[in-house]
Design a protein around this motif. Structure first.
Motif, PDB file in Angstrom:
ATOM      1  N   GLY A  54       0.807  -1.231   0.000  1.00 57.82           N
ATOM      2  CA  GLY A  54       0.000   0.000   0.000  1.00 57.82           C
ATOM      3  C   GLY A  54       0.833   1.271   0.000  1.00 57.82           C
ATOM      4  N   LEU A  55       2.147   1.136   0.260  1.00 59.63           N
ATOM      5  CA  LEU A  55       3.020   2.327   0.273  1.00 59.63           C
ATOM      6  C   LEU A  55       3.679   2.547  -1.084  1.00 59.63           C
ATOM      7  CD1 LEU A  55       4.581   1.596   3.765  1.00 59.63           C
ATOM      8  CD2 LEU A  55       3.098   3.522   3.236  1.00 59.63           C
ATOM      9  N   TYR A  56       3.050   2.022  -2.151  1.00 61.38           N
ATOM     10  CA  TYR A  56       3.676   2.082  -3.479  1.00 61.38           C
ATOM     11  C   TYR A  56       3.980   3.506  -3.944  1.00 61.38           C
ATOM     12  CZ  TYR A  56      -1.188   2.882  -4.909  1.00 61.38           C
ATOM     13  OH  TYR A  56      -2.463   3.384  -5.016  1.00 61.38           O
ATOM     14  N   GLU A  57       3.200   4.493  -3.455  1.00 66.81           N
ATOM     15  CA  GLU A  57       3.453   5.871  -3.935  1.00 66.81           C
ATOM     16  C   GLU A  57       4.759   6.451  -3.396  1.00 66.81           C
ATOM     17  OE1 GLU A  57       0.242   6.844  -0.671  1.00 66.81           O
ATOM     18  OE2 GLU A  57       0.797   5.130  -1.890  1.00 66.81           O
ATOM     19  N   PHE A  58       5.327   5.805  -2.367  1.00 71.16           N
ATOM     20  CA  PHE A  58       6.620   6.278  -1.847  1.00 71.16           C
ATOM     21  C   PHE A  58       7.788   5.571  -2.536  1.00 71.16           C
ATOM     22  CE2 PHE A  58       3.696   6.979   1.774  1.00 71.16           C
ATOM     23  CZ  PHE A  58       3.857   8.348   1.874  1.00 71.16           C
ATOM     24  N   GLY A  59       7.494   4.625  -3.443  1.00 69.94           N
ATOM     25  CA  GLY A  59       8.544   3.860  -4.121  1.00 69.94           C
ATOM     26  C   GLY A  59       9.019   4.537  -5.386  1.00 69.94           C
ATOM     27  N   PHE A  60       8.598   4.013  -6.532  1.00 72.50           N
ATOM     28  CA  PHE A  60       9.147   4.516  -7.800  1.00 72.50           C
ATOM     29  C   PHE A  60       8.824   5.991  -8.082  1.00 72.50           C
ATOM     30  CE2 PHE A  60      10.154   4.897 -12.263  1.00 72.50           C
ATOM     31  CZ  PHE A  60      11.374   4.232 -12.304  1.00 72.50           C
ATOM     32  N   PRO A  61       7.642   6.510  -7.703  1.00 74.13           N
ATOM     33  CA  PRO A  61       7.443   7.970  -7.902  1.00 74.13           C
ATOM     34  C   PRO A  61       8.536   8.810  -7.235  1.00 74.13           C
ATOM     35  CG  PRO A  61       5.364   6.914  -7.395  1.00 74.13           C
ATOM     36  CD  PRO A  61       6.414   5.862  -7.232  1.00 74.13           C
ATOM     37  N   GLY A  62       9.036   8.345  -6.085  1.00 71.51           N
ATOM     38  CA  GLY A  62      10.148   9.037  -5.409  1.00 71.51           C
ATOM     39  C   GLY A  62      11.457   8.866  -6.152  1.00 71.51           C
ATOM     40  N   VAL A  63      11.682   7.657  -6.697  1.00 67.26           N
ATOM     41  CA  VAL A  63      12.900   7.382  -7.483  1.00 67.26           C
ATOM     42  C   VAL A  63      12.926   8.292  -8.708  1.00 67.26           C
ATOM     43  CG1 VAL A  63      14.045   5.634  -8.932  1.00 67.26           C
ATOM     44  CG2 VAL A  63      13.077   4.978  -6.720  1.00 67.26           C
ATOM     45  N   ALA A  64      11.759   8.468  -9.354  1.00 67.61           N
ATOM     46  CA  ALA A  64      11.671   9.222 -10.613  1.00 67.61           C
ATOM     47  C   ALA A  64      11.873  10.722 -10.434  1.00 67.61           C
ATOM     48  CB  ALA A  64      10.314   8.954 -11.261  1.00 67.61           C
ATOM     49  N   LYS A  65      11.840  11.208  -9.180  1.00 73.91           N
ATOM     50  CA  LYS A  65      12.076  12.645  -8.964  1.00 73.91           C
ATOM     51  C   LYS A  65      13.490  13.038  -9.354  1.00 73.91           C
ATOM     52  CE  LYS A  65       8.522  13.617  -5.599  1.00 73.91           C
ATOM     53  NZ  LYS A  65       8.172  13.641  -4.192  1.00 73.91           N
ATOM     54  N   CYS A  66      14.416  12.053  -9.304  1.00 72.45           N
ATOM     55  CA  CYS A  66      15.761  12.285  -9.831  1.00 72.45           C
ATOM     56  C   CYS A  66      16.253  10.933 -10.342  1.00 72.45           C
ATOM     57  CB  CYS A  66      16.685  12.833  -8.749  1.00 72.45           C
ATOM     58  SG  CYS A  66      18.278  13.320  -9.434  1.00 72.45           S
ATOM     59  N   ILE A  67      15.822  10.609 -11.562  1.00 76.91           N
ATOM     60  CA  ILE A  67      16.003   9.253 -12.089  1.00 76.91           C
ATOM     61  C   ILE A  67      17.478   8.870 -12.219  1.00 76.91           C
ATOM     62  CG2 ILE A  67      15.953   9.796 -14.575  1.00 76.91           C
ATOM     63  CD1 ILE A  67      13.837   7.016 -13.028  1.00 76.91           C
ATOM     64  N   GLU A  68      18.336   9.860 -12.471  1.00 76.75           N
ATOM     65  CA  GLU A  68      19.772   9.537 -12.665  1.00 76.75           C
ATOM     66  C   GLU A  68      20.459   9.130 -11.360  1.00 76.75           C
ATOM     67  OE1 GLU A  68      19.646  14.153 -12.927  1.00 76.75           O
ATOM     68  OE2 GLU A  68      18.332  12.441 -13.257  1.00 76.75           O
ATOM     69  N   ILE A  69      19.792   9.391 -10.224  1.00 80.30           N
ATOM     70  CA  ILE A  69      20.329   8.935  -8.926  1.00 80.30           C
ATOM     71  C   ILE A  69      19.515   7.740  -8.407  1.00 80.30           C
ATOM     72  CG2 ILE A  69      20.567   9.570  -6.480  1.00 80.30           C
ATOM     73  CD1 ILE A  69      21.192  12.388  -7.391  1.00 80.30           C
ATOM     74  N   GLY A  70      18.192   7.840  -8.502  1.00 76.41           N
ATOM     75  CA  GLY A  70      17.309   6.823  -7.935  1.00 76.41           C
ATOM     76  C   GLY A  70      17.429   5.475  -8.624  1.00 76.41           C
ATOM     77  N   LEU A  71      17.457   5.484  -9.973  1.00 78.44           N
ATOM     78  CA  LEU A  71      17.502   4.217 -10.713  1.00 78.44           C
ATOM     79  C   LEU A  71      18.810   3.459 -10.492  1.00 78.44           C
ATOM     80  CD1 LEU A  71      15.666   2.521 -12.478  1.00 78.44           C
ATOM     81  CD2 LEU A  71      16.660   3.602 -14.491  1.00 78.44           C
ATOM     82  N   PRO A  72      19.992   4.128 -10.576  1.00 75.82           N
ATOM     83  CA  PRO A  72      21.235   3.396 -10.258  1.00 75.82           C
ATOM     84  C   PRO A  72      21.208   2.798  -8.845  1.00 75.82           C
ATOM     85  CG  PRO A  72      21.763   5.491 -11.271  1.00 75.82           C
ATOM     86  CD  PRO A  72      20.281   5.487 -11.040  1.00 75.82           C
ATOM     87  N   GLU A  73      20.635   3.538  -7.879  1.00 76.09           N
ATOM     88  CA  GLU A  73      20.548   3.022  -6.503  1.00 76.09           C
ATOM     89  C   GLU A  73      19.725   1.727  -6.461  1.00 76.09           C
ATOM     90  OE1 GLU A  73      20.647   2.487  -2.413  1.00 76.09           O
ATOM     91  OE2 GLU A  73      21.868   3.888  -3.575  1.00 76.09           O
ATOM     92  N   LEU A  74      18.589   1.742  -7.155  1.00 77.99           N
ATOM     93  CA  LEU A  74      17.711   0.567  -7.171  1.00 77.99           C
ATOM     94  C   LEU A  74      18.413  -0.627  -7.830  1.00 77.99           C
ATOM     95  CD1 LEU A  74      14.905  -0.573  -6.583  1.00 77.99           C
ATOM     96  CD2 LEU A  74      14.100   0.371  -8.729  1.00 77.99           C
ATOM     97  N   LEU A  75      19.058  -0.383  -8.976  1.00 80.03           N
ATOM     98  CA  LEU A  75      19.726  -1.473  -9.709  1.00 80.03           C
ATOM     99  C   LEU A  75      20.912  -2.027  -8.918  1.00 80.03           C
ATOM    100  CD1 LEU A  75      19.647   0.030 -13.331  1.00 80.03           C
ATOM    101  CD2 LEU A  75      18.171  -1.751 -12.400  1.00 80.03           C
ATOM    102  N   ILE A  76      21.709  -1.132  -8.325  1.00 80.88           N
ATOM    103  CA  ILE A  76      22.885  -1.579  -7.551  1.00 80.88           C
ATOM    104  C   ILE A  76      22.427  -2.366  -6.320  1.00 80.88           C
ATOM    105  CG2 ILE A  76      24.840  -0.771  -6.120  1.00 80.88           C
ATOM    106  CD1 ILE A  76      25.141   1.547  -8.147  1.00 80.88           C
ATOM    107  N   LEU A  77      21.363  -1.881  -5.666  1.00 79.89           N
ATOM    108  CA  LEU A  77      20.853  -2.562  -4.469  1.00 79.89           C
ATOM    109  C   LEU A  77      20.407  -3.997  -4.797  1.00 79.89           C
ATOM    110  CD1 LEU A  77      20.112  -2.201  -1.434  1.00 79.89           C
ATOM    111  CD2 LEU A  77      17.841  -1.536  -2.189  1.00 79.89           C
ATOM    112  N   VAL A  78      19.656  -4.139  -5.887  1.00 77.06           N
ATOM    113  CA  VAL A  78      19.181  -5.483  -6.293  1.00 77.06           C
ATOM    114  C   VAL A  78      20.375  -6.361  -6.688  1.00 77.06           C
ATOM    115  CG1 VAL A  78      17.844  -6.740  -8.036  1.00 77.06           C
ATOM    116  CG2 VAL A  78      16.881  -4.708  -6.967  1.00 77.06           C
ATOM    117  N   PHE A  79      21.326  -5.778  -7.433  1.00 74.39           N
ATOM    118  CA  PHE A  79      22.484  -6.567  -7.890  1.00 74.39           C
ATOM    119  C   PHE A  79      23.332  -7.032  -6.700  1.00 74.39           C
ATOM    120  CE2 PHE A  79      26.981  -6.787  -9.185  1.00 74.39           C
ATOM    121  CZ  PHE A  79      26.898  -7.827 -10.103  1.00 74.39           C
TER     122      PHE A  79
END
Length: 532
Positions: A179-204
């Motif tokens: 239910g907290l989905y609005e705090f996930g990717f919408p927050g990442v997309a506010k600065c995609i060049e920082i948020g997306l690498p963080e998500l990918l590195i964390l999963v990797f």
């Protein structure tokens, strides 16, 4: 065979996975702490993770109250200090689960409602206005805390939780995370060049690297958050220093730059928060009622949070009396929030529950060490402010993983239910769908119109209706709980479909010997405060 009954399985046919009371493959459960160096690092990781909410809430509230960077820094310090005290109280005397008790989003709409009430518009000095609003929220929180304390310590909540079954726990715990989905990717997309690498590195680092580099020490999956945050934080700082955002829009600069939080400069070197630091609380009956409703919603959400934590700490299901005791201490946590003036109430930190799953360390000592870090860094303001200025998209990337884990923890209770029963399918599907659909309508309406669907002259009444229906786990949990306890439950086969027979032994504290190991009070206090 009539009714679609299946014949007995043959010896060579695949068997279903056996249900497990305790989650297997956890490295350290509640009572088994890791070695001290590892425990300290893991505790620091919990501190890092809870910083997100600790900073995001004052960032949203303090400017609306009239406060500047200095007030924001003080509120962040106060929330940290109070979270440390409350986490220690909960792990020592509450449920005794490794649950972090931090600032809660559930109380934010009611606080905003207090900010927007007309009675502070006559104050021209913004700092004076900030203090007056803070005192009003303190008064509302102090009154609202009594609800959880009464429900918890009187044992009333214990009687409610006794009716909870695995089938009604699935939507509640599932949507506490999902239910907290609005705090996930919408927050990442506010600065995609920082948020997306963080998500990918964390999963990797957490999921793939341990299988590539087999060190046998669990370094990568256990400390993935520290690795990923440090790498991307340095990268974000290089972008900031290199002038990548010099001509960017103000919103982009706020989200992406590492020097925009305004906390490091404004935070004092050493400051101990104290009760009534903003002045004597002011009380308003309507606001107190609205905050009480928010407190009740937080109570339902935290019930799901506690169940999720117990799962990832490899403990057995919480006996109702222990859950009730934890709720009482959470009421104390809201009272402490009100006394110190944090601007919002306290509840179980869902992101820290997800971190238990990522690290597979459910040790109580680790979370108590994290509470020590919270208190230490709240007093040494400048040092705490350095960590608190991590850009929000980095934190949002962490949420994508942690909230997903908590949601999956809720789904794991399906192993106790009969998924071939149409009753189960109806309760599950209907409650989860309404749990997503009703809050979507309320939140969308509020975002477009600036006020909720219930919009009468009584602001406090509006909050009492709008806040609960804006919470996904509250709606889903309530619908599932009602349907599960009213739809022809007298039938003995339906009792098995609900999975109720799996939880029978946890209905009372003495029903299972493991309950004593996980949940009994320290210092021989069980003799004076026996659990039933």
């Amino acid at each position: 065979m009539a009714g679609g009954g299946a014949p007995a399985p043959k010896a060579d046919e695949p068997q279903p996975h056996p249900p497990k009371d305790q989650l297997p493959n956890i490295s350290y459960c509640i009572t088994s702490p890791p070695p001290w160096p590892e425990a300290i690092l893991l505790g620091f990781q919990h501190y890092l993770v809870m910083l997100g909410t600790t900073v995001l809430i004052p960032t949203a509230l303090v400017p609306q109250m009239g406060g500047g960077y200095e007030e924001k820094a003080k509120v962040v310090q106060t929330i940290l200090f109070v979270a440390g005290i409350n986490t220690l109280l909960q792990t020592l005397f509450g449920t005794r689960l490794p649950a972090v008790i931090g600032a809660s989003y559930t109380f934010v709409p009611t606080t905003i409602s207090i900010i927007l009430s007309g009675r502070f518009s006559d104050t021209s000095n913004p700092i004076e206005r900030f203090e007056r609003i803070m005192r009003a929220t303190q008064g509302a929180l102090i009154v609202a805390s009594t609800l959880q304390m009464i429900l918890g310590f009187s044992g009333l909540w214990r009687n409610v939780v006794r009716f909870l079954s695995p089938i009604s726990a699935v939507p509640l715990v599932g949507l506490v995370g999902f239910g907290l989905y609005e705090f996930g990717f919408p927050g990442v997309a506010k600065c995609i060049e920082i948020g997306l690498p963080e998500l990918l590195i964390l999963v990797f680092v957490s999921q793939y690297l341990p299988h590539v580099i087999k060190s046998g020490k669990n370094v990568f999956d256990r400390f993935a958050v520290i690795f990923a945050v440090v790498i991307v934080w340095i990268y974000a700082h290089l972008l900031t220093v290199g002038g990548a955002y010099n001509g960017a829009a103000p919103t982009t600069q706020t989200s992406c730059r590492t020097d925009r939080a305004g906390l490091v400069g404004a935070a004092p070197w050493i400051r101990v928060p104290w009760p009534f630091q903003w002045g004597a609380p002011s009380f308003d009956a309507g606001e107190a009622f609205a905050m009480m409703m928010a407190s009740f919603v937080a109570l339902v959400e935290s019930t799901g949070g506690f169940i999720s934590v117990s799962r990832y700490a490899s403990a057995t299901m919480l006996p109702p009396s222990i859950l009730s005791r934890g709720v009482g201490w959470q009421g104390v946590a809201i009272l402490i929030s009100g006394l110190f003036g944090t601007g919002t109430g306290s509840s179980v930190s869902i992101e820290n529950a997800g971190l238990l799953a990522l690290t597979r360390v459910g040790s109580r000592r680790v979370v108590q060490i994290a509470a020590g870090f919270m208190i230490f860094f709240s007093i040494l303001g400048k040092f705490g402010a350095v960590f608190a200025s991590i850009p929000a998209p980095i934190i949002a990337a962490l949420y994508c993983l942690f909230f997903a884990y908590v949601g999956a923890g809720g789904l794991s209770f399906l192993q106790f239910c009969n998924l071939n029963s149409f009753r189960t399918k109806f309760i599950l599907g209907f409650s989860v769908f309404l749990g997503l659909s009703i809050p979507q309508y309320f939140n969308e309406y509020t975002a477009i119109k600036g006020y909720g669907p219930v919009h009468t002259g009584g602001r406090w009444f509006n909050d009492m209706v709008n806040v609960p229906f804006s919470s996904e786990p509250f709606v889903a949990g309530m619908v599932a709980f009602f349907l599960d306890n009213t739809l022809h439950k007298k039938d003995s086969s339906i009792r098995k479909d609900r999975g109720k027979h799996w939880w029978d032994k946890f209905r009372s504290f003495k029903g299972d010997t493991r309950s004593e190991e996980f949940y009994s009070l320290p210092f021989n206090l069980n003799k004076y405060f026996p659990s039933v």
